[in-house]
Design an enzyme around this catalytic site. Structure first.
Site, PDB file in Angstrom:
ATOM      1  N   ASP A   1      -9.414  -4.967   8.521  1.00 39.79           N
ATOM      2  CA  ASP A   1      -8.459  -5.936   9.067  1.00 39.79           C
ATOM      3  C   ASP A   1      -8.980  -6.532  10.375  1.00 39.79           C
ATOM      4  OD1 ASP A   1      -5.661  -4.782   7.518  1.00 39.79           O
ATOM      5  OD2 ASP A   1      -7.295  -3.390   7.886  1.00 39.79           O
TER       6      ASP A   1
ATOM      7  N   ARG B   1     -11.438  -9.156   9.699  1.00 40.85           N
ATOM      8  CA  ARG B   1     -10.757 -10.398   9.319  1.00 40.85           C
ATOM      9  C   ARG B   1     -10.249 -11.127  10.555  1.00 40.85           C
ATOM     10  NH1 ARG B   1      -7.367  -7.194   4.692  1.00 40.85           N
ATOM     11  NH2 ARG B   1      -8.836  -7.453   2.956  1.00 40.85           N
TER      12      ARG B   1
ATOM     13  N   HIS C   1      -2.682   0.395   8.186  1.00 40.88           N
ATOM     14  CA  HIS C   1      -3.483  -0.548   7.406  1.00 40.88           C
ATOM     15  C   HIS C   1      -2.563  -1.068   6.308  1.00 40.88           C
ATOM     16  CE1 HIS C   1      -6.605  -2.416   5.069  1.00 40.88           C
ATOM     17  NE2 HIS C   1      -6.516  -1.537   4.082  1.00 40.88           N
TER      18      HIS C   1
ATOM     19  N   ARG D   1       0.825  -1.209   0.000  1.00 41.18           N
ATOM     20  CA  ARG D   1       0.000   0.000   0.000  1.00 41.18           C
ATOM     21  C   ARG D   1       0.858   1.258   0.000  1.00 41.18           C
ATOM     22  NH1 ARG D   1      -2.614  -3.662   3.405  1.00 41.18           N
ATOM     23  NH2 ARG D   1      -4.715  -4.211   2.767  1.00 41.18           N
TER      24      ARG D   1
END
Length: 335
Positions: free
Chosen positions: A171, A174, A198, A111
């Site tokens: 996240d 998850r 993130h 990212r």
């Protein structure tokens, strides 16, 4: 002198009228960027029925119009809502503007490698927004979300309460799901979160994890399950690498983040005062500043209400500091 006074009064009247015309409509939202992520978020908002008006904005006006038309076809089976393609002039009375515009993450790309490409896009968006009397909340979803949240806050000049990012809400979802599968319990009963970036330097806060108030280790003993360090590391890696694995298979991720953004929007519209690990600009919390990180925070109708300084083990605090260091370095490297 009297003519000058009359002109001053006229200006005052015009300003007052303008204030009335741009009063915030708490049931109106705008989404900037109509790619997979933006369109999926729009679909989620339609399902939730949180808003009565939704505006889609994209550099490609026809794309925004097509998405609005497609969504309107489902209105007879969903919530009552006005869905239109629009321009930045339509954001002035929005309570929430969601920014998803940006280039997609490529397979194998982190990212943070996206930063330079997407920072330029963010600059142009913030210029357009701040040129208008917008007083709502900015919710940044574009990646890398932490760096771009800080960029949006820095460029806009808005108070940090009004500029937040989707952070590690996805996240964390998850983590809850994977822990639920490991412990053979509904993931909605698992209370744990991911903090920090993130991205690759994110960290699971195992020290605060529990199942419906019962300490994680105690619950494991009751269930006869051993959650060794190797198992925790496996779960963490699966969460951290999840986006790349999805991108390898289908090219992009969008359903999960749409659900996460829907949850954040729900907290704002319903003024829930809920706790979510959104990306926030830190101002001394955890001894950190000049950086945006995902930290458990109270979220309500005004956006960020309170950053929570939760107890961390020493290893977790070091990992958080390292995550902050990497993000500061990335921001400092922007042209």
């Amino acid at each position: 002198k009297s003519a000058t006074m009359r002109i001053a009064r006229l200006w005052a009247d015009l300003i007052e009228k303008e204030r009335i015309s741009v009063a915030i409509d708490y049931r109106k939202a705008a989404i900037i960027g109509c790619g997979f992520v933006g369109a999926s978020i729009a679909f989620r908002f339609l399902q939730q029925g949180l808003f009565s008006r939704m505006v889609l904005i994209d550099a490609n006006r026809e794309k925004a119009e097509g998405e609005a038309m497609d969504l309107r076809d489902g209105l007879p089976y969903g919530a009552s809502m006005e869905i239109t393609a629009g321009s930045y002039d339509d954001i002035t009375d929005c309570s929430l503007v969601v920014i998803t515009a940006g280039v997609n993450q490529k397979p194998g790309e982190t990212r943070l490698e996206l930063i330079e490409r997407n920072a330029g896009i963010m600059r142009s968006i913030i210029r357009e927004i701040t040129a208008r009397p917008f007083e709502g909340i900015l919710l940044v979803v574009s990646n890398p979300v932490d760096v771009l949240t800080y960029t949006a806050w820095k460029l806009s000049g808005y108070p940090r309460e009004r500029v937040i990012g989707s952070g590690t809400v996805l996240d964390t979802g998850r983590l809850k799901q994977l822990l639920g599968e490991e412990l053979k319990v509904d993931g909605r009963n698992v209370h744990a979160f991911i903090a920090g970036e993130h991205g690759d330097s994110e960290l699971p806060v195992w020290s605060g994890a529990n199942v419906s108030g019962l300490d994680l280790d105690a619950f494991c003993r009751l269930r006869g399950i051993e959650l060794h360090a190797s198992n925790r590391e496996r779960i963490y890696r699966e969460i951290r690498d999840s986006a790349n694995e999805i991108i390898k298979r289908k090219g992009a991720t969008y359903y999960g983040i749409a659900m996460a953004v829907g949850r954040i929007a729900e907290c704002i519209v319903k003024d829930e005062h809920a706790i979510l690990p959104i990306s926030v600009v830190l101002d001394g919390e955890y001894g950190l500043d000049r950086v945006a990180l995902s930290i458990p925070s109270i979220v309500g109708k005004n956006g960020l209400e309170k950053v929570l300084e939760i107890p961390l083990e020493e290893t977790e605090r070091r990992a958080l500091n390292e995550s902050a260091r990497q993000l500061k370095e990335a921001f400092a490297g922007l042209k």
